[in-house]
Design a protein around this motif. Structure first.
Motif, PDB file in Angstrom:
ATOM      1  N   ILE A  85       5.961 -34.938 -54.031  1.00 15.81           N
ATOM      2  CA  ILE A  85       5.074 -33.870 -54.508  1.00 15.81           C
ATOM      3  C   ILE A  85       3.897 -33.691 -53.558  1.00 15.81           C
ATOM      4  CG2 ILE A  85       3.438 -33.257 -56.343  1.00 15.81           C
ATOM      5  CD1 ILE A  85       5.421 -34.490 -58.327  1.00 15.81           C
ATOM      6  N   ASN A  86       3.286 -34.805 -53.141  1.00 15.71           N
ATOM      7  CA  ASN A  86       2.164 -34.720 -52.212  1.00 15.71           C
ATOM      8  C   ASN A  86       2.585 -34.145 -50.862  1.00 15.71           C
ATOM      9  OD1 ASN A  86       0.408 -35.784 -54.081  1.00 15.71           O
ATOM     10  ND2 ASN A  86       0.628 -37.877 -53.353  1.00 15.71           N
ATOM     11  N   SER A  87       3.781 -34.471 -50.406  1.00 14.22           N
ATOM     12  CA  SER A  87       4.265 -33.925 -49.137  1.00 14.22           C
ATOM     13  C   SER A  87       4.496 -32.423 -49.236  1.00 14.22           C
ATOM     14  CB  SER A  87       5.559 -34.628 -48.724  1.00 14.22           C
ATOM     15  OG  SER A  87       5.342 -35.992 -48.531  1.00 14.22           O
ATOM     16  N   ILE A  88       5.062 -31.990 -50.345  1.00 11.10           N
ATOM     17  CA  ILE A  88       5.283 -30.551 -50.532  1.00 11.10           C
ATOM     18  C   ILE A  88       3.961 -29.819 -50.603  1.00 11.10           C
ATOM     19  CG2 ILE A  88       6.109 -28.825 -52.195  1.00 11.10           C
ATOM     20  CD1 ILE A  88       8.424 -30.775 -52.817  1.00 11.10           C
ATOM     21  N   LEU A  89       2.983 -30.376 -51.315  1.00  9.70           N
ATOM     22  CA  LEU A  89       1.665 -29.749 -51.378  1.00  9.70           C
ATOM     23  C   LEU A  89       0.994 -29.726 -50.015  1.00  9.70           C
ATOM     24  CD1 LEU A  89       0.253 -31.190 -54.724  1.00  9.70           C
ATOM     25  CD2 LEU A  89       1.072 -28.871 -54.276  1.00  9.70           C
ATOM     26  N   LEU A  90       1.195 -30.767 -49.231  1.00 13.97           N
ATOM     27  CA  LEU A  90       0.605 -30.825 -47.893  1.00 13.97           C
ATOM     28  C   LEU A  90       1.264 -29.803 -46.968  1.00 13.97           C
ATOM     29  CD1 LEU A  90      -1.474 -32.436 -46.247  1.00 13.97           C
ATOM     30  CD2 LEU A  90       0.407 -33.902 -45.537  1.00 13.97           C
ATOM     31  N   ILE A  91       2.587 -29.639 -47.073  1.00 16.12           N
ATOM     32  CA  ILE A  91       3.287 -28.681 -46.224  1.00 16.12           C
ATOM     33  C   ILE A  91       2.909 -27.246 -46.591  1.00 16.12           C
ATOM     34  CG2 ILE A  91       5.589 -27.738 -45.736  1.00 16.12           C
ATOM     35  CD1 ILE A  91       6.629 -30.640 -45.877  1.00 16.12           C
ATOM     36  N   LEU A  92       2.823 -26.971 -47.887  1.00 12.53           N
ATOM     37  CA  LEU A  92       2.483 -25.623 -48.331  1.00 12.53           C
ATOM     38  C   LEU A  92       1.001 -25.286 -48.137  1.00 12.53           C
ATOM     39  CD1 LEU A  92       4.650 -25.345 -51.561  1.00 12.53           C
ATOM     40  CD2 LEU A  92       5.131 -24.446 -49.285  1.00 12.53           C
ATOM     41  N   GLY A  93       0.179 -26.290 -47.872  1.00 10.81           N
ATOM     42  CA  GLY A  93      -1.211 -26.039 -47.559  1.00 10.81           C
ATOM     43  C   GLY A  93      -2.093 -25.815 -48.771  1.00 10.81           C
ATOM     44  N   SER A  94      -1.721 -26.324 -49.916  1.00 13.63           N
ATOM     45  CA  SER A  94      -2.548 -26.140 -51.120  1.00 13.63           C
ATOM     46  C   SER A  94      -3.688 -27.092 -51.165  1.00 13.63           C
ATOM     47  CB  SER A  94      -1.699 -26.326 -52.377  1.00 13.63           C
ATOM     48  OG  SER A  94      -0.752 -25.289 -52.431  1.00 13.63           O
TER      49      SER A  94
END
Length: 94
Positions: A85-94
């Protein structure tokens, strides 16, 4: 190396990853994200090294039984989910 998986190593390291991931979600500090990823990768590397040693020592003949209790398995799964979840949030830039 006897009882490595039943020691506190397989419980405390994923728990540290879970705590660091939750704190990263709250604070957004990149150091906490890196700490959670390192704490998640560390048991995987140790278990991989044990598997490689057993493979080269005994080739294809060893059968290894691992007893993980529910808390250990839950911490590893929760740590993996939170890092994803943290990686996806980091990639999406949120």
């Amino acid at each position: 190396m006897n009882n490595l998986l039943s020691s506190n190593f397989s419980t405390s390291i994923p728990l540290a990853s879970v705590i660091a991931s939750i704190l990263y979600l709250i604070n957004g500090n990149m150091g906490l994200y890196i700490l959670s990823v390192i704490c998640l990768i560390m048991p995987a590397v140790v278990f991989f090294c044990v598997a490689v040693y057993l493979f080269f020592q005994f080739e294809r003949t060893p059968t290894v039984e691992i007893e993980l209790d529910t808390i250990q398995l839950g911490f590893v799964q929760l740590a993996t989910i939170l890092v994803c979840i943290n990686s996806i949030l980091l990639i999406l830039g949120s």
